[in-house]
Design an enzyme around this catalytic site. Structure first.
Site, mmCIF file in Angstrom:
data_model
loop_
_atom_site.group_PDB
_atom_site.id
_atom_site.type_symbol
_atom_site.label_atom_id
_atom_site.label_comp_id
_atom_site.label_asym_id
_atom_site.label_seq_id
_atom_site.Cartn_x
_atom_site.Cartn_y
_atom_site.Cartn_z
ATOM 1 N N LYS A 176 0.828 -1.121 -0.123
ATOM 2 C CA LYS A 176 -0.064 0.040 0.020
ATOM 3 C C LYS A 176 0.907 1.282 -0.016
ATOM 4 O O LYS A 176 1.329 1.691 1.130
ATOM 5 C CB LYS A 176 -0.711 -0.037 1.178
ATOM 6 C CG LYS A 176 -1.536 1.020 1.783
ATOM 7 C CD LYS A 176 -2.145 2.187 1.003
ATOM 8 C CE LYS A 176 -2.557 3.496 1.543
ATOM 9 N NZ LYS A 176 -1.712 4.568 1.195
ATOM 10 N N GLU A 250 8.318 2.276 11.651
ATOM 11 C CA GLU A 250 9.338 3.193 11.386
ATOM 12 C C GLU A 250 8.781 4.458 11.138
ATOM 13 O O GLU A 250 8.136 4.819 10.376
ATOM 14 C CB GLU A 250 10.274 2.834 10.254
ATOM 15 C CG GLU A 250 11.063 1.686 10.269
ATOM 16 C CD GLU A 250 12.107 1.646 11.507
ATOM 17 O OE1 GLU A 250 12.275 2.902 11.998
ATOM 18 O OE2 GLU A 250 12.846 0.557 11.742
ATOM 19 N N CYS A 284 13.081 11.651 7.621
ATOM 20 C CA CYS A 284 12.833 11.285 8.760
ATOM 21 C C CYS A 284 13.983 11.348 9.526
ATOM 22 O O CYS A 284 14.189 11.419 10.933
ATOM 23 C CB CYS A 284 12.477 9.687 9.027
ATOM 24 S SG CYS A 284 13.400 8.622 8.045
ATOM 25 N N GLU A 381 8.096 17.202 14.997
ATOM 26 C CA GLU A 381 8.853 17.094 13.828
ATOM 27 C C GLU A 381 7.860 18.089 12.834
ATOM 28 O O GLU A 381 6.731 17.848 12.499
ATOM 29 C CB GLU A 381 8.561 15.671 13.368
ATOM 30 C CG GLU A 381 9.142 15.258 11.930
ATOM 31 C CD GLU A 381 8.823 13.740 11.507
ATOM 32 O OE1 GLU A 381 7.632 13.347 11.344
ATOM 33 O OE2 GLU A 381 9.651 13.149 10.950
HETATM 34 P P1 NAD Z 1 1.889 8.902 7.115
HETATM 35 O O1 NAD Z 1 1.701 8.240 8.244
HETATM 36 O O2 NAD Z 1 0.642 9.935 6.649
HETATM 37 O O3 NAD Z 1 1.493 7.844 5.656
HETATM 38 C C1 NAD Z 1 2.405 6.683 5.633
HETATM 39 C C2 NAD Z 1 1.648 5.581 4.838
HETATM 40 O O4 NAD Z 1 0.645 4.994 5.885
HETATM 41 C C3 NAD Z 1 0.882 5.956 3.643
HETATM 42 O O5 NAD Z 1 0.978 4.941 2.647
HETATM 43 C C4 NAD Z 1 -0.331 6.261 4.325
HETATM 44 O O6 NAD Z 1 -1.553 5.984 3.196
HETATM 45 C C5 NAD Z 1 -0.648 5.143 5.205
HETATM 46 N N1 NAD Z 1 -1.724 5.491 6.098
HETATM 47 C C6 NAD Z 1 -2.218 6.494 6.612
HETATM 48 N N2 NAD Z 1 -3.133 6.361 7.765
HETATM 49 C C7 NAD Z 1 -3.215 4.935 7.813
HETATM 50 C C8 NAD Z 1 -3.737 4.276 8.707
HETATM 51 N N3 NAD Z 1 -4.768 4.606 9.491
HETATM 52 N N4 NAD Z 1 -3.507 2.791 8.649
HETATM 53 C C9 NAD Z 1 -2.658 2.191 7.941
HETATM 54 N N5 NAD Z 1 -2.025 3.029 6.831
HETATM 55 C C10 NAD Z 1 -2.220 4.470 6.904
HETATM 56 O O7 NAD Z 1 3.253 9.504 6.667
HETATM 57 P P2 NAD Z 1 3.795 10.335 5.370
HETATM 58 O O8 NAD Z 1 3.490 11.604 5.463
HETATM 59 O O9 NAD Z 1 3.588 9.366 4.144
HETATM 60 O O10 NAD Z 1 5.577 10.203 5.621
HETATM 61 C C11 NAD Z 1 6.002 11.104 6.596
HETATM 62 C C12 NAD Z 1 6.378 10.382 7.744
HETATM 63 O O11 NAD Z 1 7.248 9.265 7.605
HETATM 64 C C13 NAD Z 1 7.313 11.458 8.838
HETATM 65 O O12 NAD Z 1 6.757 11.425 10.053
HETATM 66 C C14 NAD Z 1 8.772 10.779 8.614
HETATM 67 O O13 NAD Z 1 9.715 11.080 9.333
HETATM 68 C C15 NAD Z 1 8.139 9.290 8.452
HETATM 69 N N6 NAD Z 1 9.355 8.515 7.772
HETATM 70 C C16 NAD Z 1 10.168 7.743 8.534
HETATM 71 C C17 NAD Z 1 11.131 6.820 8.199
HETATM 72 C C18 NAD Z 1 11.675 5.984 8.813
HETATM 73 O O14 NAD Z 1 12.453 4.956 8.433
HETATM 74 N N7 NAD Z 1 11.698 6.219 10.291
HETATM 75 C C19 NAD Z 1 11.360 7.029 6.703
HETATM 76 C C20 NAD Z 1 10.817 7.938 5.987
HETATM 77 C C21 NAD Z 1 9.519 8.789 6.699
#
Ligand code: NAD
Length: 491
Positions: A176, A250, A284, A381
């Site tokens: 997804k 993560e 991140c 963040e």
């Molecule tokens: P997000 O949490 O909004 O979305 C991530 C994914 O989760 C997307 O595919 C989204 O559609 C899905 N999603 C959203 N709600 C959901 C739910 N209720 N259940 C299951 N899936 C759901 O994050 P984003 O805006 O895409 O990414 C940015 C964030 O990701 C930042 O906080 C960043 O720090 C973090 N990030 C962490 C790492 C790491 O390895 N630690 C790496 C990259 C990004």
């Protein structure tokens, strides 16, 4: 120009969502440019994808791991052949500059090669037994159907981390991707298909996290969820998943760079600029806090502001651009809100802070000084090109400031003193610590992941990716021919 319609991928077939609905995505550097129409997946699509993955599992788990590895090597080869085209697509879709999107594809290539090699390892352990004529060992077994849920900021690298590790271990996948990067996701799946991943082994459902993601996480047949994204989404996933699933999270962070009075300041400056403003601060591991020793603070602050003035904002496809746009309007609004908040909280806006009137989601590289732990801009963040400087009295104070947040992904120290470096390695509560380099720059053969609110304890890639996607089963083989009771029949 006609807008292309992209499909989902279930059981080896490209098709439309059961919902009959699509959504569009625009280029963040030019929001008048519509990139495509994408399937708005729903529960039925998820059910179909999970069923296809379940059906494919028995056959796939019996393919010898080195053979699975050969497919991943073909994926690596195809990624190499299409690297430039994929990088350009990525820059158009999520904004980061070409140099970085090339790096993103390269990270996927590295991961495929690493995981292909794992097909000849997947080590368990053998050990001794406390009883005679008894053999003890562990073997690695796949989990079954796994869900890979990914963000937009590394739209090929992170899916590759998860999917290739899952596949080499013999799992089948429902992927997804983020709704902001469906084209990169589609291109990656096309490559997996072309490389020979059998039908049903990898399936992709696009659509909203709240429906597609939630249903996938709750699905009874899903045995593991590997998620990367925002902390609040991770917390929701933990609630939704229930028991019986392995959950890898993560999440975000508020990563510090410590600069000591004995540091090479030019080197530290390169690291801060790259860490804070690379990917427009949307990593991140972004260096969103700089903790500087009081003896060098004034000097370093001046150096940083002078360097920030030279950064060129613009479309990431342009070779002279240093800082691209934010991913979408909501991100731009969030960053602008935090800049106002920082001023109201009493930090000094020392550089940038403006939202230029352009046809893209840009915000100027921004530097706050005088940030303190009671401020939101120190704690939250922001995920944009914003960093803040805080003064430290000495190393202990710097480490205390660095640890004074709920997150714990990446950290860095610039120092020429080995004792300072070793102390930082020991006491910084972060999954990663860099010495004399920025908070950014992990390599795929080492574990990646955070502590505290940044991760759930399962790290990605390296050998830890294999650990996550397998069950390490313990096996005892008693060839004594009699009942031997552990802890009781001891000599
Ligand atoms: P997000 O949490 O909004 O979305 C991530 C994914 O989760 C997307 O595919 C989204 O559609 C899905 N999603 C959203 N709600 C959901 C739910 N209720 N259940 C299951 N899936 C759901 O994050 P984003 O805006 O895409 O990414 C940015 C964030 O990701 C930042 O906080 C960043 O720090 C973090 N990030 C962490 C790492 C790491 O390895 N630690 C790496 C990259 C990004």
């Amino acid at each position: 120009m006609a807008v292309a319609t992209y499909k989902m991928y279930i059981d080896g077939k490209w098709g439309s969502s059961n919902s009959g609905e699509t959504y569009t995505r625009v280029n963040p550097a030019n929001y008048n440019q519509v990139l495509g129409r994408f399937q708005q997946g729903n529960k039925e699509d998820v059910n179909k994808a999970v069923d296809a993955a379940e059906d494919a599992f028995e056959k796939w788990r019996n393919v010898p791991p080195p053979k699975r590895g050969e497919i991943l090597l073909r994926v690596a080869q195809l990624l190499k052949e299409h690297k430039e085209e994929l990088a350009r697509t990525m820059t158009r879709e999520m904004g980061k500059v070409l140099m970085e999107t090339r790096g993103d594809v390269q990270e996927a290539i590295d991961t495929c090669e690493l995981m292909a090699g794992e097909g000849r390892r997947l080590f368990g352990r053998t050990t001794t037994s406390e009883l005679r004529d008894k053999f003890a060992m562990t073997v690695r077994l796949p989990l079954g159907v796994v869900a890979c849920i990914t963000p937009w900021n590394f739209p090929i690298a992170i899916p590759a981390w998860k999917i290739t590790a899952a596949l080499i271990c013999g799992n089948t996948v429902v992927f997804k991707p983020s709704s902001d990067t469906p084209i990169c996701a589609t291109k990656f799946i096309e490559i997996l298909e072309k490389a020979g991943v059998p039908k049903g082994v990898v399936n992709m459902v696009t659509g909203p996290g709240g429906t597609v993601g939630t249903h996938l996480v709750k699905h009874k047949k899903v045995r593991a969820v590997s998620f990367t994204g925002h902390k609040d989404t991770g917390a929701q996933i933990l609630k939704d998943a229930g028991i019986g699933k392995k959950i890898g999270l993560e999440m975000g962070s508020k990563n510090p760079i410590i600069i000591m009075d004995d540091a090479d300041l030019e080197l530290a400056l390169d690291g801060v600029v790259w860490g804070a403003f690379g990917t427009c601060g949307q990593r991140c591991t972004a260096a969103s806090r700089v903790i500087v020793h009081k003896k060098v603070k004034e000097k370093f602050q001046r150096m940083l502001i002078e360097r920030a003035k030279k950064l060129r904002m613009g479309d990431g496809l342009h070779p002279k651009t240093d800082v691209g746009p934010l991913v979408n309007k909501a991100a731009q609004e969030k960053v602008a809100k935090y800049i106002e908040l920082g001023k109201n909280e009493g930090a000094k806006l020392s550089y940038g802070g403006k939202v230029p009137k352009l046809k893209g989601w840009f915000v100027e590289p921004t530097i706050f000084t005088g940030a303190s732990p009671d401020m939101k801009i120190f704690q939250d963040e922001i995920f944009g090109p914003v960093t803040s400087l805080t003064e430290a009295r000495n190393l202990d104070h710097a480490i205390e400031l660095a640890n004074a947040v709920e997150y714990g992904l990446s950290s860095s120290i610039y120092t020429s003193n080995i004792q300072n470096a070793m102390k930082a390695i020991k006491y910084l509560e972060y999954g990663l610590t860099y010495v004399n380099s920025s908070t950014i720059g992990s390599e795929v053969h080492l574990p990646f992941g955070g502590t505290k609110a940044s991760g759930s304890g399962h790290k990605e890639v390296g050998w830890t990716g294999i650990e996550f996607f397998t069950d390490e089963k313990t096996v005892y083989i008693d060839y004594s021919g009699k009942l031997q009771r552990a802890q009781i029949d001891i000599e």
